[in-house]
Design a protein around this motif. Structure first.
Motif, PDB file in Angstrom:
ATOM      1  N   GLU A  51       3.929  -5.682  -4.824  1.00  0.00           N
ATOM      2  CA  GLU A  51       2.968  -5.632  -5.915  1.00  0.00           C
ATOM      3  C   GLU A  51       3.662  -5.020  -7.130  1.00  0.00           C
ATOM      4  OE1 GLU A  51      -1.515  -3.838  -6.832  1.00  0.00           O
ATOM      5  OE2 GLU A  51      -0.581  -3.544  -4.867  1.00  0.00           O
ATOM      6  N   ALA A  52       3.453  -5.591  -8.315  1.00  0.00           N
ATOM      7  CA  ALA A  52       4.171  -5.160  -9.517  1.00  0.00           C
ATOM      8  C   ALA A  52       3.923  -3.697  -9.857  1.00  0.00           C
ATOM      9  CB  ALA A  52       3.804  -6.055 -10.694  1.00  0.00           C
ATOM     10  N   SER A  53       2.702  -3.204  -9.584  1.00  0.00           N
ATOM     11  CA  SER A  53       2.362  -1.812  -9.887  1.00  0.00           C
ATOM     12  C   SER A  53       2.121  -1.001  -8.614  1.00  0.00           C
ATOM     13  CB  SER A  53       1.117  -1.751 -10.783  1.00  0.00           C
ATOM     14  OG  SER A  53       1.295  -2.495 -11.957  1.00  0.00           O
ATOM     15  N   ALA A  54       2.808  -1.376  -7.552  1.00  0.00           N
ATOM     16  CA  ALA A  54       2.581  -0.739  -6.252  1.00  0.00           C
ATOM     17  C   ALA A  54       2.871   0.757  -6.284  1.00  0.00           C
ATOM     18  CB  ALA A  54       3.442  -1.413  -5.190  1.00  0.00           C
ATOM     19  N   VAL A  55       2.038   1.508  -5.580  1.00  0.00           N
ATOM     20  CA  VAL A  55       2.252   2.933  -5.364  1.00  0.00           C
ATOM     21  C   VAL A  55       2.454   3.210  -3.874  1.00  0.00           C
ATOM     22  CG1 VAL A  55       1.203   5.228  -5.496  1.00  0.00           C
ATOM     23  CG2 VAL A  55       0.984   3.637  -7.422  1.00  0.00           C
ATOM     24  N   ARG A  56       1.570   2.662  -3.069  1.00  0.00           N
ATOM     25  CA  ARG A  56       1.675   2.858  -1.622  1.00  0.00           C
ATOM     26  C   ARG A  56       0.777   1.832  -0.936  1.00  0.00           C
ATOM     27  NH1 ARG A  56      -1.091   7.134  -3.767  1.00  0.00           N
ATOM     28  NH2 ARG A  56      -3.329   7.254  -3.224  1.00  0.00           N
ATOM     29  N   ALA A  57       0.862   1.798   0.387  1.00  0.00           N
ATOM     30  CA  ALA A  57       0.008   0.919   1.186  1.00  0.00           C
ATOM     31  C   ALA A  57      -0.225   1.567   2.540  1.00  0.00           C
ATOM     32  CB  ALA A  57       0.642  -0.468   1.343  1.00  0.00           C
ATOM     33  N   ASN A  58      -1.268   1.111   3.211  1.00  0.00           N
ATOM     34  CA  ASN A  58      -1.588   1.679   4.524  1.00  0.00           C
ATOM     35  C   ASN A  58      -2.309   0.656   5.380  1.00  0.00           C
ATOM     36  OD1 ASN A  58      -3.963   2.610   2.559  1.00  0.00           O
ATOM     37  ND2 ASN A  58      -4.817   2.430   4.646  1.00  0.00           N
ATOM     38  N   PHE A  59      -2.259   0.874   6.682  1.00  0.00           N
ATOM     39  CA  PHE A  59      -3.083   0.119   7.613  1.00  0.00           C
ATOM     40  C   PHE A  59      -4.378   0.892   7.832  1.00  0.00           C
ATOM     41  CE2 PHE A  59       1.252  -1.099   9.099  1.00  0.00           C
ATOM     42  CZ  PHE A  59       1.167  -2.458   8.811  1.00  0.00           C
ATOM     43  N   SER A  60      -5.409   0.154   8.208  1.00  0.00           N
ATOM     44  CA  SER A  60      -6.655   0.789   8.629  1.00  0.00           C
ATOM     45  C   SER A  60      -7.143   0.061   9.868  1.00  0.00           C
ATOM     46  CB  SER A  60      -7.713   0.715   7.511  1.00  0.00           C
ATOM     47  OG  SER A  60      -8.912   1.358   7.932  1.00  0.00           O
ATOM     48  N   VAL A  61      -7.133   0.775  10.987  1.00  0.00           N
ATOM     49  CA  VAL A  61      -7.577   0.229  12.268  1.00  0.00           C
ATOM     50  C   VAL A  61      -8.103   1.406  13.082  1.00  0.00           C
ATOM     51  CG1 VAL A  61      -5.225   0.377  13.194  1.00  0.00           C
ATOM     52  CG2 VAL A  61      -6.880  -1.140  14.285  1.00  0.00           C
ATOM     53  N   PRO A  62      -9.304   1.301  13.645  1.00  0.00           N
ATOM     54  CA  PRO A  62      -9.971   2.469  14.226  1.00  0.00           C
ATOM     55  C   PRO A  62      -9.135   3.313  15.178  1.00  0.00           C
ATOM     56  CG  PRO A  62     -11.511   0.655  14.100  1.00  0.00           C
ATOM     57  CD  PRO A  62     -10.176   0.103  13.686  1.00  0.00           C
ATOM     58  N   THR A  63      -8.427   2.686  16.109  1.00  0.00           N
ATOM     59  CA  THR A  63      -7.665   3.466  17.092  1.00  0.00           C
ATOM     60  C   THR A  63      -6.594   4.309  16.420  1.00  0.00           C
ATOM     61  OG1 THR A  63      -8.079   1.872  18.866  1.00  0.00           O
ATOM     62  CG2 THR A  63      -6.157   3.306  19.107  1.00  0.00           C
ATOM     63  N   TRP A  64      -5.903   3.731  15.447  1.00  0.00           N
ATOM     64  CA  TRP A  64      -4.873   4.485  14.733  1.00  0.00           C
ATOM     65  C   TRP A  64      -5.490   5.519  13.796  1.00  0.00           C
ATOM     66  CZ3 TRP A  64      -0.827   0.215  13.019  1.00  0.00           C
ATOM     67  CH2 TRP A  64      -0.269  -0.359  14.171  1.00  0.00           C
ATOM     68  N   ALA A  66      -7.977   7.282  14.208  1.00  0.00           N
ATOM     69  CA  ALA A  66      -8.408   8.478  14.939  1.00  0.00           C
ATOM     70  C   ALA A  66      -7.309   9.530  15.008  1.00  0.00           C
ATOM     71  CB  ALA A  66      -8.851   8.091  16.349  1.00  0.00           C
ATOM     72  N   VAL A  67      -6.059   9.110  14.774  1.00  0.00           N
ATOM     73  CA  VAL A  67      -4.928  10.034  14.793  1.00  0.00           C
ATOM     74  C   VAL A  67      -4.550  10.460  13.380  1.00  0.00           C
ATOM     75  CG1 VAL A  67      -2.519  10.336  15.506  1.00  0.00           C
ATOM     76  CG2 VAL A  67      -4.083   8.985  16.922  1.00  0.00           C
ATOM     77  N   GLY A  68      -4.575   9.510  12.452  1.00  0.00           N
ATOM     78  CA  GLY A  68      -4.212   9.779  11.062  1.00  0.00           C
ATOM     79  C   GLY A  68      -4.226   8.479  10.273  1.00  0.00           C
ATOM     80  N   LYS A  69      -3.965   8.564   8.973  1.00  0.00           N
ATOM     81  CA  LYS A  69      -3.950   7.378   8.122  1.00  0.00           C
ATOM     82  C   LYS A  69      -2.562   6.759   8.161  1.00  0.00           C
ATOM     83  CE  LYS A  69      -5.384   5.824   3.512  1.00  0.00           C
ATOM     84  NZ  LYS A  69      -5.927   6.263   2.199  1.00  0.00           N
ATOM     85  N   PRO A  70      -2.392   5.609   8.829  1.00  0.00           N
ATOM     86  CA  PRO A  70      -1.053   5.034   9.024  1.00  0.00           C
ATOM     87  C   PRO A  70      -0.519   4.376   7.747  1.00  0.00           C
ATOM     88  CG  PRO A  70      -2.711   3.643  10.052  1.00  0.00           C
ATOM     89  CD  PRO A  70      -3.438   4.841   9.526  1.00  0.00           C
ATOM     90  N   GLN A  71       0.540   4.940   7.191  1.00  0.00           N
ATOM     91  CA  GLN A  71       1.124   4.458   5.945  1.00  0.00           C
ATOM     92  C   GLN A  71       2.112   3.319   6.194  1.00  0.00           C
ATOM     93  OE1 GLN A  71       0.376   5.917   2.652  1.00  0.00           O
ATOM     94  NE2 GLN A  71      -1.332   6.509   3.987  1.00  0.00           N
ATOM     95  N   ILE A  72       2.325   2.527   5.147  1.00  0.00           N
ATOM     96  CA  ILE A  72       3.352   1.483   5.122  1.00  0.00           C
ATOM     97  C   ILE A  72       4.338   1.908   4.035  1.00  0.00           C
ATOM     98  CG2 ILE A  72       3.825  -0.964   4.734  1.00  0.00           C
ATOM     99  CD1 ILE A  72       0.709  -1.318   5.349  1.00  0.00           C
ATOM    100  N   TYR A  73       5.589   2.185   4.429  1.00  0.00           N
ATOM    101  CA  TYR A  73       6.515   2.794   3.465  1.00  0.00           C
ATOM    102  C   TYR A  73       7.938   2.327   3.736  1.00  0.00           C
ATOM    103  CZ  TYR A  73       8.882   6.358   0.724  1.00  0.00           C
ATOM    104  OH  TYR A  73       9.669   6.997  -0.200  1.00  0.00           O
ATOM    105  N   PRO A  74       8.696   2.030   2.662  1.00  0.00           N
ATOM    106  CA  PRO A  74       8.327   2.076   1.245  1.00  0.00           C
ATOM    107  C   PRO A  74       7.681   0.783   0.778  1.00  0.00           C
ATOM    108  CG  PRO A  74      10.648   1.578   1.455  1.00  0.00           C
ATOM    109  CD  PRO A  74      10.142   1.769   2.858  1.00  0.00           C
TER     110      PRO A  74
END
Length: 286
Positions: A51-64, A66-74
């Motif tokens: 994305e041209a103005s990307a800052v960050r991204a993440n997955f969202s899935v209930p099982t994950w 429950a542990v934390g917010k799973p990031q996609i990096y970089p």
């Protein structure tokens, strides 16, 4: 057994936060509320956010979640695939994807005005994925092309691959692939007689190079054979190419395939890429 490439797209607005990208229509995987949902065992091998103005991204899935917010990096701060692309690689410990849960890909940006195109790419592997190269003649790299008149931001649909020079008749394994096309985001290889995984056909693929000579993962690390066998085909039924372009215009991408010649016996098509055990969902830490 093998790999499957899936894509998400969307047009986030100004300072979008965890903007929910939409899963692209796919002939092999089901969706719920615009998200993929998986009913067999898969693992996440790698992912990319563009994305041209990307800052960050993440997955969202209930099982994950429950542990934390799973990031996609970089993230790739680019509207097209850079050289080399920034890839979130999970190869050493690919997590199992939860069964029967919506698998969301969300993007955050710092866009100042309007909207912009964003992409999410995930490469899945099966529970019995292997990087092994089948025995045969020494791998060779061949050139091929395919012609498309696609729509923008959707999979083009499989088109015939035309080899620069006719191959010796028989069965081949593809053990590496690269596709170069300006403005294209990703590609997939469609094998006419791909061995099914729990009844499902998988399309392996990856990000496209924008210009000849661009560096692309995994070429930058382990080389073009890093992911092992992608699939097999007979010269009577060559593979097809599926392309994900960012614009609707006629294109003829450059294709490079690394091949291993296996022999003339058609039964070789059903060997390799074994069926594997049923997946067991995603126990935390598995």
């Amino acid at each position: 057994m093998g790999m499957a490439l899936l894509a998400y797209t969307g047009t986030p607005g100004v300072n979008a936060s965890s903007y929910d990208l939409t899963a692209l229509a796919d002939p092999n995987f089901s969706q719920r509320n615009g998200h993929y949902i998986f009913t067999e065992g898969y693992r996440l091998y790698c992912a990319a956010h563009l994305e041209a103005s990307a800052v960050r991204a993440n997955f969202s899935v209930p099982t994950w979640n429950a542990v934390g917010k799973p990031q996609i990096y970089p993230s790739n701060v680019s509207a097209t695939v850079p050289s080399p692309p920034r890839v979130d690689v999970r190869a050493l410990y690919p997590p199992r994807i939860p069964l029967n849960e919506e698998f969301q890909f969300q993007a955050t940006n710092n866009l100042g005005t309007g909207t912009e195109q964003a992409w999410g790419i995930i490469q899945l592997i099966t529970d019995d994925f292997s990087k092994g190269i089948p025995r045969g003649q020494i791998p060779i790299m061949v050139r091929a092309t395919a012609s498309f008149t696609p729509g923008a931001n959707v999979w083009s649909g499989p088109q015939t691959i035309t080899f620069e020079q006719s191959l010796r008749g028989g069965v081949y394994a593809i053990v590496g692939a690269e596709v170069q096309q300006a403005g294209a985001i990703a590609f997939r290889i469609v094998f006419p007689r791909y061995r099914l995984y729990h009844g499902r056909k998988l399309y392996p693929g990856w990000l496209c190079q924008q210009a000849l000579g661009d560096l692309i993962y995994p070429q930058e690390l382990g080389g073009p054979l890093e992911w092992g066998e992608w699939g097999r085909f007979h010269t009577f039924e060559p593979p097809q190419l599926d392309l994900l372009p960012s614009a609707s215009s006629a294109v003829t991408p450059e294709i490079r395939l690394w091949l291993v010649y296996l022999g003339e016996d058609v039964s070789l098509l059903s060997q390799g890429l074994g069926g594997g055990p049923a997946g067991q969902g995603n126990p935390v830490g598995a």
